[in-house]
Design a protein around this motif. Structure first.
Motif, PDB file in Angstrom:
ATOM      1  N   MET A  41      22.778-114.970 -90.071  1.00  0.00           N
ATOM      2  CA  MET A  41      21.823-114.421 -89.259  1.00  0.00           C
ATOM      3  C   MET A  41      21.559-115.232 -87.992  1.00  0.00           C
ATOM      4  SD  MET A  41      18.928-112.545 -91.945  1.00  0.00           S
ATOM      5  CE  MET A  41      18.308-111.606 -90.508  1.00  0.00           C
ATOM      6  N   TYR A  42      21.556-116.369 -88.417  1.00  0.00           N
ATOM      7  CA  TYR A  42      20.999-117.397 -87.168  1.00  0.00           C
ATOM      8  C   TYR A  42      21.721-118.550 -86.778  1.00  0.00           C
ATOM      9  CZ  TYR A  42      16.620-114.838 -88.444  1.00  0.00           C
ATOM     10  OH  TYR A  42      15.991-114.062 -88.741  1.00  0.00           O
ATOM     11  N   GLU A  43      23.010-118.691 -87.384  1.00  0.00           N
ATOM     12  CA  GLU A  43      23.930-119.534 -86.753  1.00  0.00           C
ATOM     13  C   GLU A  43      24.668-119.055 -85.423  1.00  0.00           C
ATOM     14  OE1 GLU A  43      25.503-122.778 -90.206  1.00  0.00           O
ATOM     15  OE2 GLU A  43      26.817-121.191 -89.669  1.00  0.00           O
ATOM     16  N   VAL A  44      24.847-119.697 -84.571  1.00  0.00           N
ATOM     17  CA  VAL A  44      25.590-119.166 -83.429  1.00  0.00           C
ATOM     18  C   VAL A  44      26.631-120.042 -83.047  1.00  0.00           C
ATOM     19  CG1 VAL A  44      23.362-117.954 -82.732  1.00  0.00           C
ATOM     20  CG2 VAL A  44      23.794-120.228 -81.751  1.00  0.00           C
ATOM     21  N   GLU A  45      27.430-119.609 -81.989  1.00  0.00           N
ATOM     22  CA  GLU A  45      28.378-120.275 -81.465  1.00  0.00           C
ATOM     23  C   GLU A  45      28.159-120.961 -80.287  1.00  0.00           C
ATOM     24  OE1 GLU A  45      31.681-120.565 -82.588  1.00  0.00           O
ATOM     25  OE2 GLU A  45      31.899-118.885 -83.872  1.00  0.00           O
ATOM     26  N   SER A  46      28.685-122.324 -79.857  1.00  0.00           N
ATOM     27  CA  SER A  46      28.224-123.234 -78.969  1.00  0.00           C
ATOM     28  C   SER A  46      27.969-122.488 -77.671  1.00  0.00           C
ATOM     29  CB  SER A  46      29.159-124.178 -78.859  1.00  0.00           C
ATOM     30  OG  SER A  46      30.330-124.099 -78.327  1.00  0.00           O
ATOM     31  N   ASN A  47      28.764-121.533 -77.307  1.00  0.00           N
ATOM     32  CA  ASN A  47      28.697-120.708 -75.750  1.00  0.00           C
ATOM     33  C   ASN A  47      27.777-120.000 -75.925  1.00  0.00           C
ATOM     34  OD1 ASN A  47      30.040-119.053 -77.906  1.00  0.00           O
ATOM     35  ND2 ASN A  47      30.747-117.740 -76.331  1.00  0.00           N
ATOM     36  N   LEU A  48      27.094-119.346 -76.928  1.00  0.00           N
ATOM     37  CA  LEU A  48      25.664-118.743 -77.217  1.00  0.00           C
ATOM     38  C   LEU A  48      24.505-119.534 -76.834  1.00  0.00           C
ATOM     39  CD1 LEU A  48      24.749-115.739 -77.385  1.00  0.00           C
ATOM     40  CD2 LEU A  48      24.724-116.173 -79.522  1.00  0.00           C
ATOM     41  N   LEU A  49      24.888-120.862 -77.480  1.00  0.00           N
ATOM     42  CA  LEU A  49      23.802-121.770 -77.491  1.00  0.00           C
ATOM     43  C   LEU A  49      23.474-122.218 -75.850  1.00  0.00           C
ATOM     44  CD1 LEU A  49      24.009-123.957 -80.487  1.00  0.00           C
ATOM     45  CD2 LEU A  49      22.027-122.447 -79.813  1.00  0.00           C
ATOM     46  N   GLN A  50      24.725-122.477 -75.137  1.00  0.00           N
ATOM     47  CA  GLN A  50      24.500-122.654 -73.785  1.00  0.00           C
ATOM     48  C   GLN A  50      24.014-121.897 -72.802  1.00  0.00           C
ATOM     49  OE1 GLN A  50      29.028-123.629 -73.310  1.00  0.00           O
ATOM     50  NE2 GLN A  50      28.973-125.408 -74.521  1.00  0.00           N
ATOM     51  N   LEU A  51      24.552-120.404 -73.129  1.00  0.00           N
ATOM     52  CA  LEU A  51      23.590-119.373 -72.485  1.00  0.00           C
ATOM     53  C   LEU A  51      22.342-119.395 -72.731  1.00  0.00           C
ATOM     54  CD1 LEU A  51      23.885-116.678 -70.757  1.00  0.00           C
ATOM     55  CD2 LEU A  51      24.370-115.495 -72.908  1.00  0.00           C
ATOM     56  N   LYS A  52      21.779-119.620 -73.829  1.00  0.00           N
ATOM     57  CA  LYS A  52      20.300-119.895 -74.117  1.00  0.00           C
ATOM     58  C   LYS A  52      19.616-121.077 -73.524  1.00  0.00           C
ATOM     59  CE  LYS A  52      17.225-120.656 -78.355  1.00  0.00           C
ATOM     60  NZ  LYS A  52      17.114-120.870 -79.784  1.00  0.00           N
ATOM     61  N   GLY A  53      20.644-122.102 -73.094  1.00  0.00           N
ATOM     62  CA  GLY A  53      19.947-123.138 -72.249  1.00  0.00           C
ATOM     63  C   GLY A  53      19.915-122.534 -70.918  1.00  0.00           C
ATOM     64  N   TYR A  54      21.038-121.956 -70.315  1.00  0.00           N
ATOM     65  CA  TYR A  54      20.857-121.416 -69.105  1.00  0.00           C
ATOM     66  C   TYR A  54      19.382-120.392 -68.826  1.00  0.00           C
ATOM     67  CZ  TYR A  54      21.960-118.159 -64.816  1.00  0.00           C
ATOM     68  OH  TYR A  54      21.603-117.656 -63.765  1.00  0.00           O
ATOM     69  N   ILE A  55      19.168-119.495 -69.734  1.00  0.00           N
ATOM     70  CA  ILE A  55      18.117-118.799 -69.942  1.00  0.00           C
ATOM     71  C   ILE A  55      16.794-119.557 -69.803  1.00  0.00           C
ATOM     72  CG2 ILE A  55      16.693-117.032 -71.323  1.00  0.00           C
ATOM     73  CD1 ILE A  55      19.147-116.170 -72.496  1.00  0.00           C
ATOM     74  N   TYR A  56      16.798-120.522 -70.581  1.00  0.00           N
ATOM     75  CA  TYR A  56      15.489-121.467 -70.546  1.00  0.00           C
ATOM     76  C   TYR A  56      15.240-121.990 -68.947  1.00  0.00           C
ATOM     77  CZ  TYR A  56      14.227-121.371 -75.484  1.00  0.00           C
ATOM     78  OH  TYR A  56      14.218-120.950 -76.742  1.00  0.00           O
ATOM     79  N   ALA A  57      16.363-122.283 -68.442  1.00  0.00           N
ATOM     80  CA  ALA A  57      16.524-123.249 -67.214  1.00  0.00           C
ATOM     81  C   ALA A  57      16.284-121.949 -66.111  1.00  0.00           C
ATOM     82  CB  ALA A  57      17.785-123.856 -66.866  1.00  0.00           C
ATOM     83  N   ASN A  58      16.304-120.786 -66.387  1.00  0.00           N
ATOM     84  CA  ASN A  58      16.430-119.783 -65.213  1.00  0.00           C
ATOM     85  C   ASN A  58      15.516-118.699 -65.363  1.00  0.00           C
ATOM     86  OD1 ASN A  58      18.987-120.727 -63.232  1.00  0.00           O
ATOM     87  ND2 ASN A  58      19.319-121.307 -65.361  1.00  0.00           N
ATOM     88  N   PHE A  59      14.810-118.487 -66.345  1.00  0.00           N
ATOM     89  CA  PHE A  59      14.001-117.391 -66.530  1.00  0.00           C
ATOM     90  C   PHE A  59      12.842-117.308 -65.439  1.00  0.00           C
ATOM     91  CE2 PHE A  59      11.657-120.352 -68.999  1.00  0.00           C
ATOM     92  CZ  PHE A  59      10.217-119.930 -68.806  1.00  0.00           C
ATOM     93  N   GLU A  60      12.159-116.329 -65.078  1.00  0.00           N
ATOM     94  CA  GLU A  60      11.124-116.266 -64.102  1.00  0.00           C
ATOM     95  C   GLU A  60       9.802-115.798 -64.705  1.00  0.00           C
ATOM     96  OE1 GLU A  60      12.033-114.791 -60.122  1.00  0.00           O
ATOM     97  OE2 GLU A  60      14.000-115.222 -60.368  1.00  0.00           O
ATOM     98  N   MET A  61       8.767-116.334 -64.515  1.00  0.00           N
ATOM     99  CA  MET A  61       7.514-115.797 -65.167  1.00  0.00           C
ATOM    100  C   MET A  61       6.304-115.814 -63.764  1.00  0.00           C
ATOM    101  SD  MET A  61       5.246-116.927 -68.513  1.00  0.00           S
ATOM    102  CE  MET A  61       4.941-118.627 -67.713  1.00  0.00           C
ATOM    103  N   ASP A  62       5.653-114.819 -63.844  1.00  0.00           N
ATOM    104  CA  ASP A  62       4.920-114.629 -62.823  1.00  0.00           C
ATOM    105  C   ASP A  62       3.348-115.398 -63.351  1.00  0.00           C
ATOM    106  OD1 ASP A  62       3.300-112.838 -64.046  1.00  0.00           O
ATOM    107  OD2 ASP A  62       3.521-111.104 -62.713  1.00  0.00           O
ATOM    108  N   ASP A  63       2.317-115.489 -62.482  1.00  0.00           N
ATOM    109  CA  ASP A  63       1.162-116.065 -62.878  1.00  0.00           C
ATOM    110  C   ASP A  63       0.275-115.314 -63.873  1.00  0.00           C
ATOM    111  OD1 ASP A  63       1.456-118.013 -60.850  1.00  0.00           O
ATOM    112  OD2 ASP A  63       0.540-117.050 -59.444  1.00  0.00           O
ATOM    113  N   ASN A  64       0.779-114.000 -64.178  1.00  0.00           N
ATOM    114  CA  ASN A  64      -0.121-113.434 -65.203  1.00  0.00           C
ATOM    115  C   ASN A  64       0.580-113.052 -66.451  1.00  0.00           C
ATOM    116  OD1 ASN A  64      -2.292-112.333 -63.510  1.00  0.00           O
ATOM    117  ND2 ASN A  64      -0.870-110.861 -62.469  1.00  0.00           N
ATOM    118  N   GLY A  65       1.860-113.746 -66.640  1.00  0.00           N
ATOM    119  CA  GLY A  65       2.575-114.169 -67.918  1.00  0.00           C
ATOM    120  C   GLY A  65       3.630-112.901 -68.171  1.00  0.00           C
ATOM    121  N   VAL A  66       4.075-112.449 -67.068  1.00  0.00           N
ATOM    122  CA  VAL A  66       5.312-111.380 -67.038  1.00  0.00           C
ATOM    123  C   VAL A  66       6.573-112.164 -66.540  1.00  0.00           C
ATOM    124  CG1 VAL A  66       6.020-109.341 -66.104  1.00  0.00           C
ATOM    125  CG2 VAL A  66       3.707-109.536 -66.414  1.00  0.00           C
ATOM    126  N   GLY A  67       7.280-112.187 -67.741  1.00  0.00           N
ATOM    127  CA  GLY A  67       8.606-112.785 -67.638  1.00  0.00           C
ATOM    128  C   GLY A  67       9.812-111.877 -67.504  1.00  0.00           C
TER     129      GLY A  67
END
Length: 309
Positions: free
Chosen positions: A191-217
């Motif tokens: 259920m929870y082990e993932v390939e390294s490429n998916l973890l790299q995409l996860k890192g991209y998401i953490y680095a590039n997501f957007e959130m406004d002042d009201n907490g909408v991401g």
């Protein structure tokens, strides 16, 4: 209602079980778990699970190959599917009688017999409840294969028991399933082990997501981006919940570009967001919903609707 379902199951020699398109662990857990449960207690019945297989769920189970003639005079059971548009395999219409078992809001009350409980954490939990009744009513038994499937469905739809939908009954059923002794380590690895490429995409998401002042991401995953990381749209969907860890995040939306549409995945820590999903032809739970849009311009409208909410 549970006894009506059990009595109906007993009346039919052929039973075909459906679930929603793009299945998750609860879809497979409830669908194939119910199939295995019925087969265990009625070995002379022909019980099949239909639908397009999702390869990310290889570890859990696989549906059957179902022929057109199998539907003749068959009982159809649809699990974990709020509306007919999302039923995988439209041949459900060829059956003799249809039962809906679901825990989403009952906006589309299809079927001849309906059991919908929006307070249940998952449909896998409802199948546990059905078994508890059938154990007393008809002496049904369960084995480790069934328990593993239902446990996976509960764990998947409760976010490992972290979501608000988790209740005392949820935990009681989960504990009962553990007594059957399946390999939890193997299941959780699947259920929870993932390939390294998916973890790299996860890192991209953490680095590039957007959130406004009201907490909408929000996060936009284009076809080009998925190709760059060699990640399929279904694999990318596994990452929708990662923004739940962000402090101050109240609700968020993932846009995942498919070949012919942009999938919209909405999540919330409080505000009811299925109203937004319904506006764009989708639906789901108050705090976890989905829809589709046809352009990035339309995707921006979804973001604006979340901000207004």
């Amino acid at each position: 209602m549970k006894r009506q379902i059990i009595d109906t199951i007993e009346r039919y020699d052929k039973i075909i079980i459906h679930r929603h398109v793009r299945p998750d662990p609860d879809a497979y857990g409830s669908q194939i778990g119910l199939k295995e449960l019925i087969s265990l207690n009625y070995p002379n019945k022909k019980v099949l699970a239909t639908g397009k297989h999702e390869h990310t769920l290889d570890f859990l189970a696989r549906p059957n190959t179902v022929l057109d003639e199998d539907f003749k005079d068959a009982l159809i059971i649809v699990t974990d599917t709020a509306n007919t548009e999302r039923i995988d395999d439209e041949r459900y219409k060829l059956g003799s009688y249809l039962i809906k078992i679901d825990h989403h809001p009952n906006d589309d009350a299809y079927g001849d017999l309906l059991w919908v409980d929006t307070n249940a954490s998952s449909v896998s939990e409802l199948i546990c409840e059905l078994f508890a009744e059938a154990k007393v009513y008809k002496n049904w038994t369960m084995d480790a294969t069934v328990a593993r499937l239902l446990y996976a469905g509960i764990v998947g739809d409760t976010g490992r028991f972290m979501f608000q939908s988790t209740t005392e009954q949820t935990m009681n059923f989960a504990g009962q399933l553990l007594a059957y002794g399946f390999d939890r380590t193997e299941l959780f690895n699947g259920m929870y082990e993932v390939e390294s490429n998916l973890l790299q995409l996860k890192g991209y998401i953490y680095a590039n997501f957007e959130m406004d002042d009201n907490g909408v991401g929000h996060m936009k995953l284009t076809r080009e981006l998925l190709k760059e990381y060699n990640v399929s749209d279904s694999e990318a969907s596994l990452l929708v919940s990662v923004l739940a860890d962000v402090k101050g995040m109240k609700c968020w939306v993932f846009f995942i570009e498919d070949t012919d549409t942009i999938r919209v995945r909405l999540r919330s820590k409080g505000p009811v967001i299925n109203t937004v999903a319904k506006k764009y032809g989708g639906g789901g739970h108050p705090l976890a919903s989905g829809a589709s849009v046809q352009s990035w311009e339309e995707a921006d409208l979804v973001i604006e609707d979340l901000k207004k909410l």
